[in-house]
Scaffold this active site. Structure first.
Site, PDB file in Angstrom:
ATOM      1  N   ASP A 276       0.849  -1.192   0.000  1.00 54.22           N
ATOM      2  CA  ASP A 276       0.000   0.000   0.000  1.00 54.22           C
ATOM      3  C   ASP A 276       0.882   1.238   0.000  1.00 54.22           C
ATOM      4  O   ASP A 276       2.070   1.176   0.329  1.00 54.22           O
ATOM      5  CB  ASP A 276      -0.904   0.002   1.241  1.00 54.22           C
ATOM      6  N   SER A 277       0.267   2.367  -0.327  1.00 55.13           N
ATOM      7  CA  SER A 277       0.982   3.643  -0.267  1.00 55.13           C
ATOM      8  C   SER A 277       1.298   4.055   1.169  1.00 55.13           C
ATOM      9  O   SER A 277       2.062   4.989   1.382  1.00 55.13           O
ATOM     10  CB  SER A 277       0.136   4.724  -0.926  1.00 55.13           C
TER      11      SER A 277
ATOM     12  N   TYR B 150      -0.248   8.665  -2.616  1.00 50.52           N
ATOM     13  CA  TYR B 150      -0.068   8.395  -4.047  1.00 50.52           C
ATOM     14  C   TYR B 150      -1.079   9.174  -4.902  1.00 50.52           C
ATOM     15  O   TYR B 150      -0.847   9.413  -6.086  1.00 50.52           O
ATOM     16  CB  TYR B 150      -0.253   6.902  -4.340  1.00 50.52           C
ATOM     17  N   GLY B 151      -2.219   9.524  -4.296  1.00 53.72           N
ATOM     18  CA  GLY B 151      -3.344  10.115  -5.032  1.00 53.72           C
ATOM     19  C   GLY B 151      -2.972  11.199  -6.039  1.00 53.72           C
ATOM     20  O   GLY B 151      -3.413  11.156  -7.187  1.00 53.72           O
TER      21      GLY B 151
ATOM     22  N   CYS C 117      -4.126  -0.820  -2.530  1.00 55.80           N
ATOM     23  CA  CYS C 117      -4.218   0.631  -2.692  1.00 55.80           C
ATOM     24  C   CYS C 117      -4.960   0.855  -4.001  1.00 55.80           C
ATOM     25  O   CYS C 117      -4.555   0.332  -5.041  1.00 55.80           O
ATOM     26  CB  CYS C 117      -2.806   1.200  -2.760  1.00 55.80           C
ATOM     27  N   ASN C 118      -6.066   1.590  -3.925  1.00 56.39           N
ATOM     28  CA  ASN C 118      -6.872   1.799  -5.128  1.00 56.39           C
ATOM     29  C   ASN C 118      -6.107   2.558  -6.198  1.00 56.39           C
ATOM     30  O   ASN C 118      -6.195   2.246  -7.378  1.00 56.39           O
ATOM     31  CB  ASN C 118      -8.144   2.566  -4.777  1.00 56.39           C
ATOM     32  N   THR C 119      -5.350   3.572  -5.769  1.00 57.96           N
ATOM     33  CA  THR C 119      -4.606   4.389  -6.741  1.00 57.96           C
ATOM     34  C   THR C 119      -3.586   3.519  -7.473  1.00 57.96           C
ATOM     35  O   THR C 119      -3.452   3.591  -8.698  1.00 57.96           O
ATOM     36  CB  THR C 119      -3.904   5.553  -6.014  1.00 57.96           C
TER      37      THR C 119
ATOM     38  N   GLU D 126      -3.382   9.177   7.608  1.00 59.12           N
ATOM     39  CA  GLU D 126      -1.945   8.910   7.814  1.00 59.12           C
ATOM     40  C   GLU D 126      -1.438   9.593   9.087  1.00 59.12           C
ATOM     41  O   GLU D 126      -0.440   9.183   9.662  1.00 59.12           O
ATOM     42  CB  GLU D 126      -1.118   9.341   6.584  1.00 59.12           C
TER      43      GLU D 126
ATOM     44  N   CYS E   6     -10.854   3.695  -1.527  1.00 57.90           N
ATOM     45  CA  CYS E   6      -9.504   3.972  -1.049  1.00 57.90           C
ATOM     46  C   CYS E   6      -9.380   3.192   0.241  1.00 57.90           C
ATOM     47  O   CYS E   6     -10.261   3.286   1.105  1.00 57.90           O
ATOM     48  CB  CYS E   6      -9.321   5.465  -0.796  1.00 57.90           C
TER      49      CYS E   6
ATOM     50  N   HIS F 156      -7.713   3.621   2.735  1.00 57.14           N
ATOM     51  CA  HIS F 156      -7.617   4.440   3.942  1.00 57.14           C
ATOM     52  C   HIS F 156      -8.993   4.764   4.531  1.00 57.14           C
ATOM     53  O   HIS F 156      -9.103   5.052   5.722  1.00 57.14           O
ATOM     54  CB  HIS F 156      -6.925   5.775   3.626  1.00 57.14           C
TER      55      HIS F 156
END
Lengths: 269, 269
Positions: A9-10, A41-42, A72-74, A151, A183, A185
């Site tokens: 993941d980011s 990352y977005g 991570c979706n991005t 985060e 996402c 998160h």
């Protein structure tokens, strides 16, 4: 030697996937990498995200994983096909599982998707939803202010509520009954998002859904772990370990004993 | 030429799976076989069920399917591995998808399973649940009187309520929060089973869950249908077509236009 499931993941978002894998597949060993030094990352270009994702996969491959999960979706939107073409083992992302769950649950046929700018701009959810079910109406909204809150570990403050309210309040005008948290998160903010969206909207966590598909695919391949020993998970991050450890403990600690956890920081940054 | 998904069942129960596949994967063509002349499978020996399942698969294979779905719990418990060893295409059953959904949803860790005598005696759900999550407590109950009610189209009568009440009433003494409808006929009785079990127990339909896994596995293989044309489904049964047609219309008719449906009766009985 038990082969692990590698989750990347980011940052800390993929811990929502890790937690669900631990709950739904308690026999499986996890190796997790959070790129906390380079989160979020977005707003990054897809070229950059692909490069980062390749670096992390190159790092994780040393653990001889049986599957790679891009949690991570991005990074899924930008890099899933790229990584699939580079490794022999199954690689799964978090977008199609969420899309599938939304299609299963929606009654009105109007599905909302929230995610980072990168995910929303990629139209990956629109494509995934319409590829499965062409009649679905998709309402998308980028929420760039959510990941930095998570985060920092800021899940339930007044600032969080106001950010969520100002980002999502206007979605209430649509007949949507299902909202994909696009996402990994965002499940950290579930309670606040629920409050803002109201009871008529079911939230879909890509994390839960992805864990189920990991189980289905390993099962189909006959690669589910058979052992009775308690797996020893490993967590890595590229940035500040203190806050990562804090969030990991807060998120995973209630239900799961992580003992012994090996904390190591690779030097890829 | 679009390859269909082949769905087989001991009778009309598998229509619950077919309906969910149509809803979740509206682009996919279905070829369905209901062995209505030899229903119910529940009290039969596993050797006999394996033989019947092989005969039906031999019949369905002429349609060049991309996947075979054993949409009957009894036949899954007895014949899944046998059929997997006989064909090259993916074969999926209905037991593991239901087990996975239960593990995802239970909070108390106590899961109920109801099914035919054959399914319950095979302990297939116990094994599937414990293979995934060893700590789960499983309470099983055979309900041999449910399938004949459904095959007659008797979904909501007083007789149905009394049968369900006398079969399941005593399960309320357990701390279960999740009940697997371990027979694809049982979703026809969902409302009655819900009334008897009360709001604290979530019912899991293998049908919904299996449709989701069909989607995940075809997606993973890159074999989801891409076409924009409306698929023409085909339904077959081995017994009386009149009642089969009636139930099919009643169950699928509300939501889905089945036009044109080809009705044909093979002579395998």
């Amino acid at each position: 030697m038990q082969q692990p499931i590698a989750i990347l993941d980011s940052g800390v978002g993929g811990l929502t996937v890790a937690k669900e894998v631990m709950r739904q597949l308690p026999r499986e060993k996890i190796v997790y990498f959070g790129d906390t030094a380079r989160t979020p990352y977005g707003p990054r270009s897809s070229e950059e995200i692909i490069r980062f994702t390749r670096e992390i996969v190159d790092y994780l491959i040393q653990f001889n994983p049986k599957m790679i999960v891009i949690a991570c979706n991005t990074a899924t939107a930008a890099g899933l096909e790229d990584i699939r073409s580079r490794v022999e083992i199954p690689v799964i992302g978090v977008i199609n599982p969420g899309a599938r769950a939304a299609i299963r649950l929606t009654v009105t046929g109007c599905v909302g998707v929230i995610g980072t700018e990168g995910t929303i701009k990629s139209k990956a959810y629109d494509q995934a939803l319409k590829a499965l079910s062409p009649e679905i109406t998709v309402i998308s909204e980028a929420c760039p202010r959510f990941v930095p809150l998570v985060e920092k570990g800021n899940f339930r403050s007044r600032e969080t509520y106001e950010t969520v309210q100002s980002s999502l309040g206007h979605l209430q005008g649509y007949p949507m009954d299902t909202l994909i948290l696009g996402c990994t998160h965002y499940p950290f903010l579930t309670e606040t998002i629920s409050e803002v969206m109201g009871q008529g909207v079911t939230l879909i966590s890509s994390a839960d859904e992805t864990a189920r598909e990991i189980s289905a695919i390993l099962d189909k391949k006959g690669s589910l772990s058979q052992g009775d020993s308690i797996p020893v998970h490993q967590f890595f991050c590229s940035g500040d370990t203190r806050i990562f450890q804090l969030i990991t403990h807060q998120w995973l600690g209630k239900q799961i004993q992580l003992s012994p956890v090996v904390w190591q920081i690779p030097t890829i940054v």
